[in-house]
Design a protein around this motif. Structure first.
Motif, short mmCIF file in Angstrom:
data_model
loop_
_atom_site.label_atom_id
_atom_site.label_comp_id
_atom_site.label_asym_id
_atom_site.label_seq_id
_atom_site.Cartn_x
_atom_site.Cartn_y
_atom_site.Cartn_z
N LEU A 141 0.88 -1.14 0.12
CA LEU A 141 -0.05 0.24 0.00
C LEU A 141 0.83 1.20 -0.17
O LEU A 141 0.45 2.15 -0.97
N LYS A 142 1.89 1.32 0.91
CA LYS A 142 2.76 2.39 0.95
C LYS A 142 3.53 2.56 -0.42
O LYS A 142 3.56 3.67 -0.78
N ARG A 143 3.73 1.59 -1.24
CA ARG A 143 4.55 1.70 -2.45
C ARG A 143 3.62 2.10 -3.24
O ARG A 143 4.17 2.96 -4.34
N GLN A 144 2.27 1.58 -3.50
CA GLN A 144 1.29 2.30 -4.28
C GLN A 144 1.07 3.65 -4.18
O GLN A 144 1.06 4.53 -5.08
N PHE A 145 1.11 4.16 -3.00
CA PHE A 145 0.98 5.66 -2.74
C PHE A 145 2.37 6.27 -3.29
O PHE A 145 1.94 7.40 -3.65
N ASP A 146 3.40 5.79 -2.96
CA ASP A 146 4.68 6.42 -3.52
C ASP A 146 4.52 6.54 -4.81
O ASP A 146 5.25 7.49 -5.34
N ASN A 147 4.19 5.67 -5.71
CA ASN A 147 3.98 5.59 -7.29
C ASN A 147 2.93 6.64 -7.56
O ASN A 147 3.12 7.12 -8.72
N LEU A 148 2.01 7.01 -6.77
CA LEU A 148 1.04 7.94 -7.13
C LEU A 148 1.76 9.51 -7.09
O LEU A 148 1.20 10.55 -7.66
N ARG A 149 2.47 9.61 -6.39
CA ARG A 149 3.20 10.92 -6.26
C ARG A 149 3.93 11.43 -7.26
O ARG A 149 4.45 10.82 -8.18
#
Length: 71
Positions: free
Chosen positions: A63-71
């Motif tokens: 989930l954290k990785r997906q949020f980082d990818n959205l930035r």
């Protein structure tokens, strides 16, 4: 059998003997201090791998990785 065939068979046999002998050679002897150092290093590396496995398999990691990818 001609001379070329004899030479090829000899080379193949030599290569097989070398291959078998190289597999049966023993590792060099380590003194007790070197052996203990290697054991300690293996233990440390295993602990690090376990920690990394816990991090990567954690549900929040993806989930954290997906949020980082959205930035």
């Amino acid at each position: 059998m001609n001379l070329t065939a004899v030479a090829i068979v000899a080379i193949v046999c030599w290569a097989l003997v070398e291959l078998v002998n190289s597999r049966h050679k023993k590792a060099p002897k380590l003194n007790e201090n070197e052996l203990n150092n290697l054991k300690q290093e293996v233990t440390t590396l295993r602990e690090r791998v376990q920690t990394l496995e816990k991090i990567v398999t954690d549900e929040n990691y993806d989930l954290k990785r997906q949020f980082d990818n959205l930035r």
